[in-house]
Design a protein around this motif. Structure first.
Motif, PDB file in Angstrom:
ATOM      1  N   GLY A 296       0.640  -0.970  -0.119  1.00 33.55           N
ATOM      2  CA  GLY A 296      -0.267  -0.463  -0.256  1.00 33.55           C
ATOM      3  C   GLY A 296       1.133   1.358   0.084  1.00 33.55           C
ATOM      4  O   GLY A 296       0.390   2.097  -0.554  1.00 33.55           O
ATOM      5  N   CYS A 297       2.098   1.477   0.408  1.00 27.15           N
ATOM      6  CA  CYS A 297       2.909   2.262   0.784  1.00 27.15           C
ATOM      7  C   CYS A 297       4.207   2.347   0.302  1.00 27.15           C
ATOM      8  O   CYS A 297       4.826   3.262  -0.022  1.00 27.15           O
ATOM      9  CB  CYS A 297       2.454   3.448   2.126  1.00 27.15           C
ATOM     10  SG  CYS A 297       3.523   2.605   3.523  1.00 27.15           S
ATOM     11  N   GLU A 298       5.092   0.920   0.713  1.00 28.81           N
ATOM     12  CA  GLU A 298       6.154   0.723   0.174  1.00 28.81           C
ATOM     13  C   GLU A 298       6.965   1.690   1.154  1.00 28.81           C
ATOM     14  O   GLU A 298       8.101   1.996   0.803  1.00 28.81           O
ATOM     15  CB  GLU A 298       7.048   0.576  -1.574  1.00 28.81           C
ATOM     16  CG  GLU A 298       6.144  -0.605  -2.085  1.00 28.81           C
ATOM     17  CD  GLU A 298       5.887  -0.031  -3.365  1.00 28.81           C
ATOM     18  OE1 GLU A 298       7.181  -0.735  -3.701  1.00 28.81           O
ATOM     19  OE2 GLU A 298       5.255  -0.008  -4.307  1.00 28.81           O
ATOM     20  N   HIS A 299       6.704   2.009   1.991  1.00 28.72           N
ATOM     21  CA  HIS A 299       7.819   3.202   2.969  1.00 28.72           C
ATOM     22  C   HIS A 299       7.173   2.973   4.516  1.00 28.72           C
ATOM     23  O   HIS A 299       7.476   3.516   5.230  1.00 28.72           O
ATOM     24  CB  HIS A 299       7.718   4.266   2.957  1.00 28.72           C
ATOM     25  CG  HIS A 299       6.228   5.171   2.678  1.00 28.72           C
ATOM     26  ND1 HIS A 299       5.698   5.829   1.999  1.00 28.72           N
ATOM     27  CD2 HIS A 299       6.040   5.532   4.235  1.00 28.72           C
ATOM     28  CE1 HIS A 299       4.923   6.066   2.283  1.00 28.72           C
ATOM     29  NE2 HIS A 299       4.119   6.422   3.345  1.00 28.72           N
TER      30      HIS A 299
ATOM     31  N   CYS B 164       1.744   2.220   6.471  1.00 25.97           N
ATOM     32  CA  CYS B 164       0.317   1.388   5.845  1.00 25.97           C
ATOM     33  C   CYS B 164      -0.211   0.082   6.097  1.00 25.97           C
ATOM     34  O   CYS B 164      -0.872  -0.038   6.659  1.00 25.97           O
ATOM     35  CB  CYS B 164       0.086   1.774   4.122  1.00 25.97           C
ATOM     36  SG  CYS B 164       0.320   0.528   3.779  1.00 25.97           S
TER      37      CYS B 164
ATOM     38  N   PRO C 277      -7.072   6.237  -1.507  1.00 24.54           N
ATOM     39  CA  PRO C 277      -7.291   3.886  -1.267  1.00 24.54           C
ATOM     40  C   PRO C 277      -6.184   3.735  -0.822  1.00 24.54           C
ATOM     41  O   PRO C 277      -4.936   4.021  -1.131  1.00 24.54           O
ATOM     42  CB  PRO C 277      -7.698   3.793  -2.694  1.00 24.54           C
ATOM     43  CG  PRO C 277      -7.228   5.347  -3.711  1.00 24.54           C
ATOM     44  CD  PRO C 277      -7.165   6.156  -3.127  1.00 24.54           C
ATOM     45  N   MET C 278      -6.121   2.346  -0.436  1.00 27.74           N
ATOM     46  CA  MET C 278      -5.088   1.790   0.554  1.00 27.74           C
ATOM     47  C   MET C 278      -4.468   1.156  -1.677  1.00 27.74           C
ATOM     48  O   MET C 278      -2.939   0.934  -1.214  1.00 27.74           O
ATOM     49  CB  MET C 278      -5.539   0.989   0.960  1.00 27.74           C
ATOM     50  CG  MET C 278      -5.548   1.251   2.878  1.00 27.74           C
ATOM     51  SD  MET C 278      -5.041   3.188   2.462  1.00 27.74           S
ATOM     52  CE  MET C 278      -3.409   2.035   3.156  1.00 27.74           C
ATOM     53  N   GLU C 279      -4.498   0.830  -2.358  1.00 31.40           N
ATOM     54  CA  GLU C 279      -4.306   0.270  -3.608  1.00 31.40           C
ATOM     55  C   GLU C 279      -3.923   1.545  -4.292  1.00 31.40           C
ATOM     56  O   GLU C 279      -4.914   2.160  -5.105  1.00 31.40           O
ATOM     57  CB  GLU C 279      -5.198  -0.577  -4.141  1.00 31.40           C
ATOM     58  CG  GLU C 279      -4.787  -1.003  -5.180  1.00 31.40           C
ATOM     59  CD  GLU C 279      -5.252  -1.837  -6.276  1.00 31.40           C
ATOM     60  OE1 GLU C 279      -4.968  -2.735  -6.903  1.00 31.40           O
ATOM     61  OE2 GLU C 279      -6.617  -1.674  -6.567  1.00 31.40           O
ATOM     62  N   CYS C 280      -2.896   2.290  -4.729  1.00 31.56           N
ATOM     63  CA  CYS C 280      -2.945   3.166  -5.452  1.00 31.56           C
ATOM     64  C   CYS C 280      -3.151   2.817  -6.935  1.00 31.56           C
ATOM     65  O   CYS C 280      -3.320   1.517  -7.509  1.00 31.56           O
ATOM     66  CB  CYS C 280      -1.090   3.536  -5.585  1.00 31.56           C
ATOM     67  SG  CYS C 280      -0.338   4.020  -4.054  1.00 31.56           S
TER      68      CYS C 280
ATOM     69  N   ASP D  42       3.548   3.875  -6.998  1.00 31.72           N
ATOM     70  CA  ASP D  42       3.212   3.491  -5.836  1.00 31.72           C
ATOM     71  C   ASP D  42       2.889   5.375  -5.271  1.00 31.72           C
ATOM     72  O   ASP D  42       2.601   5.672  -5.791  1.00 31.72           O
ATOM     73  CB  ASP D  42       5.262   3.058  -5.492  1.00 31.72           C
ATOM     74  CG  ASP D  42       6.423   4.648  -6.253  1.00 31.72           C
ATOM     75  OD1 ASP D  42       5.469   5.520  -5.882  1.00 31.72           O
ATOM     76  OD2 ASP D  42       7.834   4.558  -5.835  1.00 31.72           O
ATOM     77  N   ARG D  43       3.055   4.257  -3.862  1.00 33.34           N
ATOM     78  CA  ARG D  43       2.814   5.460  -2.782  1.00 33.34           C
ATOM     79  C   ARG D  43       3.064   7.189  -2.901  1.00 33.34           C
ATOM     80  O   ARG D  43       2.473   8.079  -3.224  1.00 33.34           O
ATOM     81  CB  ARG D  43       2.654   5.718  -1.738  1.00 33.34           C
ATOM     82  CG  ARG D  43       2.092   6.160  -0.423  1.00 33.34           C
ATOM     83  CD  ARG D  43       0.421   6.574  -0.907  1.00 33.34           C
ATOM     84  NE  ARG D  43      -1.010   4.776  -0.605  1.00 33.34           N
ATOM     85  CZ  ARG D  43      -1.742   5.202  -0.788  1.00 33.34           C
ATOM     86  NH1 ARG D  43      -2.200   5.636  -1.444  1.00 33.34           N
ATOM     87  NH2 ARG D  43      -2.644   3.660  -0.824  1.00 33.34           N
ATOM     88  N   ARG D  44       4.085   7.564  -3.194  1.00 33.77           N
ATOM     89  CA  ARG D  44       4.817   8.783  -3.661  1.00 33.77           C
ATOM     90  C   ARG D  44       4.470   9.385  -4.587  1.00 33.77           C
ATOM     91  O   ARG D  44       3.842  10.392  -5.346  1.00 33.77           O
ATOM     92  CB  ARG D  44       6.476   8.441  -3.478  1.00 33.77           C
ATOM     93  CG  ARG D  44       7.277   9.897  -4.125  1.00 33.77           C
ATOM     94  CD  ARG D  44       8.973   9.813  -3.794  1.00 33.77           C
ATOM     95  NE  ARG D  44       9.231  11.821  -3.828  1.00 33.77           N
ATOM     96  CZ  ARG D  44       9.052  11.914  -5.520  1.00 33.77           C
ATOM     97  NH1 ARG D  44       9.128  11.118  -5.947  1.00 33.77           N
ATOM     98  NH2 ARG D  44       9.859  13.274  -4.722  1.00 33.77           N
TER      99      ARG D  44
ATOM    100  N   PHE E   8       3.462   8.656   4.140  1.00 31.23           N
ATOM    101  CA  PHE E   8       2.388   8.247   5.205  1.00 31.23           C
ATOM    102  C   PHE E   8       2.675   9.155   6.067  1.00 31.23           C
ATOM    103  O   PHE E   8       2.298   9.086   7.322  1.00 31.23           O
ATOM    104  CB  PHE E   8       1.569   7.054   5.268  1.00 31.23           C
ATOM    105  CG  PHE E   8       0.443   6.916   4.168  1.00 31.23           C
ATOM    106  CD1 PHE E   8      -0.129   8.155   3.630  1.00 31.23           C
ATOM    107  CD2 PHE E   8       0.370   5.843   4.002  1.00 31.23           C
ATOM    108  CE1 PHE E   8      -1.312   7.803   2.999  1.00 31.23           C
ATOM    109  CE2 PHE E   8      -0.404   5.101   2.631  1.00 31.23           C
ATOM    110  CZ  PHE E   8      -2.109   6.447   2.405  1.00 31.23           C
TER     111      PHE E   8
END
Lengths: 163, 772
Positions: free
Chosen positions: A42-45, A48, B193-196, B277-279, B694
């Protein structure tokens, strides 16, 4: 960057030996090398918690851990929870209490709660929320997850008492 | 019994709980390449050149695709899907940046490699020669004359201007006993959302069909945009939305990355997958952000509203992919559940060098509810009235339903509140919250030095917008009941909902209905999952289609059994003679007959196949409503706000599945709590994002979230056969307003008045110290 190492570990009870790039994360190893796609990123850091798995019984962020760091370890993923397709009491409680919507964060949540219920068999709502604070869910508002965790704890205690 | 209205367990759950869901990134095709995206590090810059040679030299990198490498049809901006005459500059983003970039994160090139690790190595080695330009960052500054142009060569940054209203607002203000004015800044952050975003494109070499798997909220729209841009025929392109990990609006849009990934698959003749990815999600997925409201309310001596007027400034970001829909919804939602005799709102949309803004859960309505509810609280405070009483005096009474507000909604139809009892809904929330007993508790804990407060947020929501959604219901000769619905599911539980609806019409259990959603190949036309519209549109279509199948089954059985239709009934998967249940035909047997026998003509009046496809087209939006009550405690030393209780009462018409509606409301409220207290997408003056993980951008966690206590009312709408109204966004809409009201109430001794969200501890401490 292409350096590789031999990796031996157990995943969901199966012994596995693979040569992998040292920079491969445990999450990508599980997902792409072993096709265990139930573990999500979900975030890869590391915030999450969607990628949380159990490594030697303790929760770990599989996005922050290299596959080679799991050498010699026993890893359990969401695919290793249900036995012969039958949901565990924790999984069943998620069905009963609407503990999931999209299901993307759910595998990590299940891993966290598995460790919680083994550590604190009779948790309070505050305990559950504290343990869950490392798993972000955007769908449920956490309500269904908390309800499911408390119901599962009760079911497991009663099941153990009945045996 | 009826399945609609039952707490049916979700058919989606077992697979998701066992790790057997199938999300886009779980799909692996042979030979598949993984894409990583070269994105702009500047908010505004010209691109003088791109050198990909070092990236291409990496073993495992197959290609680097830039604008110049795209086939001609892809070297264009995406189409503006919702044009509006108010738009002055309809600027849209190119598939890959052509010669300039206009926000940090704008896609410039795709690096295609054997795996994502190698693709990301490649991204680091693509050298882009940028010539940075001055950037427009804060929209309030960007709107001013002489501000840096977000798009070089434009005289100003005003993307669109329009006004909405009715009645004689200025006259109302001229005769008012009191006029109160507020300036309100609202920031909503992003959907997260938790899935990008995720997409996989593959052109089948045998058939030539391009298949795009994408976690989109609008698979047909993605197909249609692709076909419109490239000239491809509809039936050569198929978009499938498999399991999707939340959307909340962010996955409605067709993004440049979707089209670029498809182009890369055509160029390489290999499957190409791109997983954001989240970034990147922080940088490049649309947000819905800042609005500045300057609003005035005119009331008589009793606090009855005479008029509302003001101006609304909206940050559009760098492009206008969804036109002016969001601020239009904001402006037309402002009157809310109240009788506002006269209203006028001037709207200005401003270009900035930030990612585009498009609807996020609530879609402009949370801002409108915040503005209106802050005004109501202000009236209450100034006139010494209870905030609940001021609202009561102004609610549209139940006996005035249907109530025409006097505005035209964004769907082109008049804003008409079709049904509901707003005062009763408020009373339900107040009773559940123990509102009348709260003041005693507040006084007693204040004596201990604790600051508790209570706040109210009322709202209406135009839901179920058209034009349509489609559903096919089919019975096979094997007796299987299939339902194919075009709209896609992001976790709401649509398959369960449709199964309940179809099961009721065909006299079976929901477990006997197999539902497929989110496949443009399943239903010919579709719009998408947004605007709390799927239960209304697609649900009604499934209801109508299943009803037609039922009628047809009885008609054919009448022929087969030589019995009059009125003597037949349907139940348990069979059509049988009333009173003689042993004499009948199963739905499978009837379907086998309807599918015909080789060489034999169909009997007169019987059409082929036991199936029907329906497209329900609502005449206009149906209005859900609700009232939230929040109880907070403020720590005046730290500025921390703890939500002690949160109560909702809402009316979304007929409830199909109480469990799932409660899940929608709870999730929506917590999204609103994030908007109220935590979520802030920060940029510096150069348009550089400062919150890209986050740790920097805070989402609500289980520890910050209270139990959401819910009460339901059900006033079925006359506008669709199920009587349903949307339930997906109402939880979010009034949350920030209710929480802000509660904070004000807690800090009444300090005279604090919240005029912006999120209410961060810094902001709150500043207010406390200024006043004390």
């Amino acid at each position: 960057m292409a350096e590789r190492m031999l990796l031996m570990l157990s995943v969901n009870g199966t012994e596995i030996t693979r040569e992998v790039p040292v920079r491969l994360t445990l999450a990508d190893f599980l997902r792409h090398e072993l096709a265990l796609t139930g573990t999500h990123l979900g975030c890869e850091h590391g915030v999450c918690g969607a990628c949380t798995v159990l490594v030697d019984g303790r929760t770990a962020r599989s996005c922050l851990m290299l596959a080679v760091q799991a050498d010699g370890a026993a890893v359990q993923t969401v695919e290793g929870m249900a036995v012969d397709g039958k949901l565990t009491p924790l999984q069943q409680a998620f069905v009963e209490h609407h503990g999931l919507q999209c299901g993307f964060c759910t595998p990590g949540v299940l891993a966290t709660l598995t460790e919680l219920l083994e550590t604190i068999p009779d948790p309070s709502e505050a305990d559950v929320r504290e343990w869950l604070s490392g798993n972000i869910c955007r769908c449920t508002g956490y309500q269904g997850i908390v309800d499911a965790a408390l119901a599962a704890a009760k079911a497991i205690r009663e099941g153990a008492a009945g045996e | 019994m009826s399945w609609v209205g039952s707490r049916v367990k979700r058919v989606e759950d077992p697979a998701l709980l066992k790790g057997e869901g199938r999300f886009v990134d779980d799909i692996h095709l042979p030979g598949m390449l993984l894409a990583a995206v070269v994105r702009s590090p500047f908010a505004h810059a010209r691109i003088a050149g791109i050198d990909a040679s070092a990236a291409l030299a990496i073993p495992g990198v197959h290609a680097v695709v830039t604008h110049a490498d795209l086939p001609e049809a892809f070297r264009q901006p995406l189409p503006l899907l919702v044009p509006n005459p108010a738009i002055r500059y309809p600027v849209m983003q190119h598939v890959l940046a052509k010669d300039a970039v206009h926000f940090v994160g704008e896609a410039i090139a795709l690096v295609l490699a054997d795996d994502r690790y190698i693709a990301e190595d490649g991204v680091d080695l693509v050298v882009v020669d940028y010539e940075p330009l001055p950037a427009a960052s804060d929209f309030r500054k960007a709107a001013a004359a002489g501000a840096p142009a977000a798009h070089a060569g434009r005289a100003d940054n005003i993307a669109a201007e329009f006004a909405v209203g009715y009645g004689e607002a200025d006259q109302a203000f001229a005769r008012a006993a009191h006029i109160f004015k507020e300036e309100l800044f609202q920031h909503r952050g992003a959907a997260h959302p938790m899935e990008c975003r995720a997409m996989l494109a593959h052109q089948d070499t045998l058939t030539g069909t391009l298949t795009i798997w994408a976690n989109t909220q609008a698979p047909h729209q993605l197909r249609d945009v692709y076909c419109r841009m490239t000239g491809a025929a509809d039936d050569r392109v198929r978009v499938i939305a498999p399991n999707t990990g939340g959307g909340f609006g962010s996955k409605v849009q067709t993004y440049p990355e979707h089209i670029a990934t498809a182009a890369a698959a055509l160029l390489t003749k290999l499957p190409v997958k791109y997983i954001e990815d989240r970034r990147e999600h922080f940088l490049s997925t649309h947000q819905e952000r800042d609005q500045l409201w300057t609003v005035e309310i005119a009331v008589d001596g009793d606090g009855k509203v005479l008029g509302v007027r003001g101006s609304l400034m909206h940050d559009s970001g760098a492009y206008l992919p969804w036109g002016v829909i969001t601020p239009f919804i904001s402006a037309t939602t402002m009157p809310g559940p109240y009788v506002i005799p006269a209203y006028r709102m001037k709207v200005t949309c401003v270009f900035t060098n930030k990612v585009a803004t498009t609807p996020v859960r609530g879609a402009g309505r949370p801002q409108a509810a915040f503005a209106m509810e802050r005004l109501m609280d202000r009236v209450a405070r100034e006139l010494g009235l209870d905030p609940a009483e001021v609202r009561r005096r102004n609610y549209v009474p139940a006996d005035r339903m249907p109530y025409a507000v006097g505005l035209t909604f964004r769907d082109g139809s008049p804003v008409v509140y079709d049904s509901g009892d707003y005062p009763a809904c408020q009373q339900l929330a107040l009773d559940r919250a123990g509102y009348d007993g709260f003041r005693a508790e507040q006084a007693s804990v204040r004596a201990e030095g604790r600051y508790l407060g209570i706040g109210i947020g009322s709202y209406i929501e135009g839901t179920g917008l058209g034009p349509f959604e489609g559903a096919t219901v089919q019975v096979t000769p094997g007796g299987q009941i299939l339902a194919r619905v075009g709209s896609s599911d992001q976790g709401q539980g649509h398959r369960t909902m449709f199964a309940q609806i179809v099961a009721d019409r065909l006299g079976v259990g929901p477990d006997k209905v197999t539902v497929t959603v989110g496949d443009s190949g399943g239903v010919a036309y579709g719009i998408g999952t947004f605007a709390s519209r799927v239960a209304v549109n697609a649900g009604s279509s499934a209801h109508v289609a299943a009803g037609k199948v039922r009628e047809k089954a009885i008609k054919i059985a009448s022929h087969l059994l030589e019995a009059a239709e009125e003597d037949l009934d349907l139940g348990d998967g069979r059509v049988f003679v009333k009173g003689v249940p042993a004499v009948g035909k199963t739905l499978g047997e009837i379907a086998a007959f309807a599918n015909g026998m080789p060489g034999f003509s169909m009997p007169a009046g019987i059409t082929v196949g036991l199936e029907d496809t329906s497209y329900f087209t609502p005449q206009r939006s149906t209005y859900a409503n609700g009232c939230h009550v929040a109880v907070v405690e403020v720590d005046v030393e730290t500025g921390g706000v703890k939500i002690l209780r949160y109560v909702t009462a809402h009316d979304c018409g007929t409830i199909i599945n109480t469990m799932m509606v409660e899940g929608q409301v709870a999730g929506g409220v917590v999204h609103g709590i994030g908007n109220a207290l935590f979520e802030w997408m920060r940029y510096d003056d150069d348009g550089q994002p400062l919150t890209v993980n986050f740790g920097e951008y805070l989402l609500p966690l289980a520890t910050e979230t209270p139990c959401i206590e819910q009460a339901h009312m059900q006033t079925p709408t006359p506008l669709n056969p199920l009587g349903v109204k949307g339930a997906g966004e109402g939880g979010t809409i009034p949350a920030a307003a209710a929480i802000a009201g509660a904070i004000d109430d807690a800090l009444r001794p300090f005279g604090v008045k919240i005029t912006q969200v999120p209410v961060t501890p810094e902001y709150l401490l500043d207010l406390i110290h200024k006043k004390s």
